[in-house]
Scaffold this active site. Structure first.
Site, mmCIF file in Angstrom:
data_model
loop_
_atom_site.group_PDB
_atom_site.id
_atom_site.type_symbol
_atom_site.label_atom_id
_atom_site.label_comp_id
_atom_site.label_asym_id
_atom_site.label_seq_id
_atom_site.Cartn_x
_atom_site.Cartn_y
_atom_site.Cartn_z
ATOM 1 C CG HIS A 265 -1.829 1.151 1.361
ATOM 2 N ND1 HIS A 265 -3.127 1.140 0.920
ATOM 3 C CD2 HIS A 265 -1.631 2.387 1.870
ATOM 4 C CE1 HIS A 265 -3.690 2.318 1.158
ATOM 5 N NE2 HIS A 265 -2.797 3.093 1.738
ATOM 6 C CD GLU A 266 1.720 3.547 3.771
ATOM 7 O OE1 GLU A 266 1.916 4.615 3.150
ATOM 8 O OE2 GLU A 266 0.725 3.352 4.497
ATOM 9 C CG HIS A 269 0.505 6.380 -0.461
ATOM 10 N ND1 HIS A 269 -0.474 7.203 -0.967
ATOM 11 C CD2 HIS A 269 -0.081 5.710 0.569
ATOM 12 C CE1 HIS A 269 -1.605 7.034 -0.277
ATOM 13 N NE2 HIS A 269 -1.394 6.130 0.659
ATOM 14 C CD GLU A 295 -5.751 5.857 0.593
ATOM 15 O OE1 GLU A 295 -4.830 6.644 0.870
ATOM 16 O OE2 GLU A 295 -5.958 4.797 1.226
#
Lengths: 502, 502
Positions: A265-266, A269, A295
């Site tokens: 997830h990170e 980003h 996001e």
């Protein structure tokens, strides 16, 4: 031929970028390395830089230059977009009187401290007066911004998090989703109940093995370790500075699956940050767009790519290899099928941050409705717990037994982040739409993921999202990339494909 | 009753302290954590904060307030000392025109880069024009400061590193030492030749075991890990921020002794930083005094305390325990006697940073003589290599075969740090004098070290040095603590006691 005035503005914003980059590293250090005894001194250093940043941005000469540059013309498209973003930052910074900023900062600090114990003690009544103060001051900030930006209050607050996004657009897609989700969730639960239950993976899973696996998957996704790092912090985040993108995670030796997906997830980003054009980094137009688009990048990597059966075909052998020295990874629990079931399990839960892809939007829609009502004066703070329970019953189909696991669970409102929640679910919907378009443009996208090759996927994102910086409003970005504005059908189709047929 | 003007000054310096603390963490991060690809962005962030710092410090309003506060009176002793330090910082910052600062920064950057390859290639001729430019600009800076401070050029440059110190004082003690050292070194070498040769310790010594041993000895010395850290960097240093003192080291698995003593050296710097009064931290008077006093703190811990036989009695069993899982630590090489011989071995060497306690001052005196001559126009840069060889022959008793291990070995001059070298040896002499006085006031000081108890030693330093901040000039600090100004006899007696009789 840009004027000297415009060039002076670029120099001023390059300086602000230097301060921003310093703040990013100091904040990262605070969460990862700082000894406990320097909390106060660090707070003062951060506050000093924030005040200097504010003074540089709100310098009256800045306003004069912006007006002159806007009047002078002679700028190319990129420079015009940059000038628009400069003006937007200036407007947001100057809209709110500094006494109001100060009062809000104080109220937020007090409310955040109180929130920690109020949540622990399930004491909404104790938090209420402090939260009321934050709400009142947020409303005044919203009014000040509304008047400066020519928007209504909620849109003015929202504009800071996702420039150009308006509540009308959120209403359109959330109304659609809110009508879809309750029934759909029931159908998914029935469907999953008819399938084999996912078998849990049993550890221990040593931290170092987890870290190495995470690094390997980050590399596969295209994370550039010459311009970034992976570290540990209590609350995972993506931060750092330009050309120095630092993500964090938190390991649990009993369960590696959450931290690993958190890392991906990170990484989503981070790929966005790392993919911005090198020459634009110090200028406002070179920034990532807004929180919803950000996001969308984390969720397109985590939800769209890494929870796909294709990616898990690639990752499963790496997971088995990573932990084979410590646990038996030969059994059926380590099959792609079981890993896929683990990573797509749906449940009605009370806590937003633990929610799965299907129920998460319901948690967000609840918060969006409630914060709009509170800011509009249609919901008194005293009535929040009751409204929360009613909304949970309607949207998630489960009611919290207390406020601790109800309206006290998130730091956002005590922390002054109102109009932030919708960006999570807008991000999920944008992710689905971008991933769908990418898959049409790049037919090899999913097959490549099963070989650990992210390049068709990330290459498409680089061109259509990362390389754009803040040159377009998010709606225009999405339309240019996918051929249409945000369309809830794409997200719903994605959910149906994954949760009712796979 | 301090005036509003004085209080305004305290606020301005508190803000500067916030910027300083931010810079300290950013610099530490650059040396320990920063990915290679963000060098340029980090450089810009650091430069931005440095420029902001300079602008805040040289703000014309700052000069006005200083003048008003000095005229108004009504300050207590501490406030008067604080105001003196404010004035000193303001004078140093405003003395040099910003064009000259910029030209010097550019010349230094170019010269440092050229120095790395010139040293590698033994190419003094290639470096010479760039070094000449640095020298010329340093001279102009010195002249500007001399005129602002009412000092001569060398004293004006020196005043930035050790406020209040003058070359006349250095001449007095260095002349004495230069007469003493050549003969003394010969006698020490004869003495050690008559003793058993130190037996080398054979590794490998795992990094983690070295780190844990270092941490244990840091704790024994009183390092506060709630307000500091130990990490790894290419070049060891003590940095960080107020209440966040971060030291670094560099491990060698073949030899733990250098890194371990390096850790204790940096711990000495760190104890000084951690021992400053909590309430003074944001004000100039709360700073550590100067580089000579700072070096006295690192050297009193490293040279005076930790290379003593008493400390090694305490540390030897801990060393044996730390590495017993990896190597045989039962032999005579691990005895206190042998460890003491290893840690006090004297040799005539070419390289300053590898020099022992006896020959180190000779390296420094050489550089002091040469830099004074160059700044005075009495030594042309082209004659430096010859003068270096002559000085080495006279002071150290050994001549370098080339410039690589001669006048090209240090980064200081290419880096623009002229008038810095003497602080190393002044620090060694101050350390000896402080340690001697502490031992008289605290008769249990040495016996306590043999039990790993640093409290008599560090307690005395806390009261007499750390707690003083910058409230006194270094000579006054030393006189108050030891009853007399710097006295070379104490250092010489220390050397004689350790190297001719132990």
């Amino acid at each position: 031929m840009p004027s000297q005035v415009y060039e002076d503005l670029e120099r001023r914003f390059a300086r602000l970028s230097g301060v921003d980059n310093a703040l990013g590293i100091l904040y990262w250090d605070q969460e990862t390395n700082m000894p406990e005894g320097s909390t106060e001194i660090r707070g003062e250093a951060l506050a000093t830089l924030q005040v200097l940043h504010h003074e540089l941005l709100t310098d009256p000469a800045m306003g004069d230059r912006l007006g002159e540059a806007e009047g002078a013309g002679g700028l190319d498209d990129w420079q015009q977009a940059n000038l628009r973003e400069m003006r937007r930052k200036y407007l947001h910074a100057t809209a709110v009187p500094s006494e109001l900023v100060e009062a809000s900062t104080k109220a937020v600090t007090a409310c955040e401290v109180a929130w920690r114990s109020a949540r622990r003690d399930n004491d909404f009544a104790g938090l209420k007066p402090l939260l009321q103060e934050v709400l009142t001051l947020t409303l005044r900030i919203g009014e000040a911004k509304a008047s400066a930006l020519g928007l209504d209050v909620y849109d003015a607050l929202l504009d800071e998090f996702e420039p150009g996004l308006r509540a009308k657009e959120i209403d359109r897609v959330f109304t659609d989703l809110a009508a879809f989700l309750p029934d759909f969730t029931g159908r998914v639960l029935d469907y999953q109940a008819a399938q084999p239950a996912p078998e849990p993976l049993t550890g221990p899973f040593p931290v170092e093995a987890q870290r190495q696996l995470g690094v390997a998957l980050m590399r596969a996704a295209g994370f550039d370790f010459t311009r970034g790092r992976l570290d540990v912090s209590m609350h995972p985040f993506c931060g750092g500075a330009d050309n120095d993108t630092r993500i964090t995670t938190r390991y649990d030796e009993a369960d590696f699956t959450k931290a690993l997906m958190g890392v991906m997830h990170e990484t989503g980003h981070a790929l966005y940050e790392q993919g911005r054009p090198a020459a634009w980094l110090a200028q406002p137009v070179g920034s990532s767009r807004g929180m919803a688009v950000h996001e969308s990048q984390s969720l397109s990597v985590e939800m769209q790519a890494c929870r796909s059966r294709e990616f898990l075909q690639y990752a499963a052998p790496l997971m088995r290899e990573a932990f084979s020295a410590n646990v038996d990874t030969a059994g059926p629990a380590w099959s792609v099928d079981n890993l896929y079931r683990l990573y797509t399990k749906v449940e009605r839960g009370l806590i937003r941050v633990d929610a799965d892809e299907v129920t998460y939007p319901a948690h967000v829609i609840l918060r969006y409705r409630l914060e709009r009502a509170m800011l509009a004066g249609d919901l008194a703070l005293g009535d929040l717990p009751g409204a929360w329970a009613d909304g949970m019953a309607e949207l998630v189909g489960i009611v919290p037994p207390d406020d601790r696991d109800g309206c006290l669970q998130d730091i956002h409102w005590p922390g002054g982040a109102w109009a932030y929640f919708p960006t999570y679910t807008l991000g999920a919907m944008i992710a689905a739409q971008l991933f769908d378009a990418a898959g049409r443009d790049e037919p090899d996208l999913l097959p490549a993921l099963s070989r650990g090759d992210f390049s068709p996927f990330i290459g498409w994102m680089r061109r259509n999202v990362h390389a754009q910086g803040s040159s377009k409003a998010s709606t225009d970005l999405l339309t240019a990339a996918t051929g249409r504005p945000l369309d809830p059908e794409v997200f719903k189709e994605h959910l149906a494909r994954r949760y009712l047929a796979n």
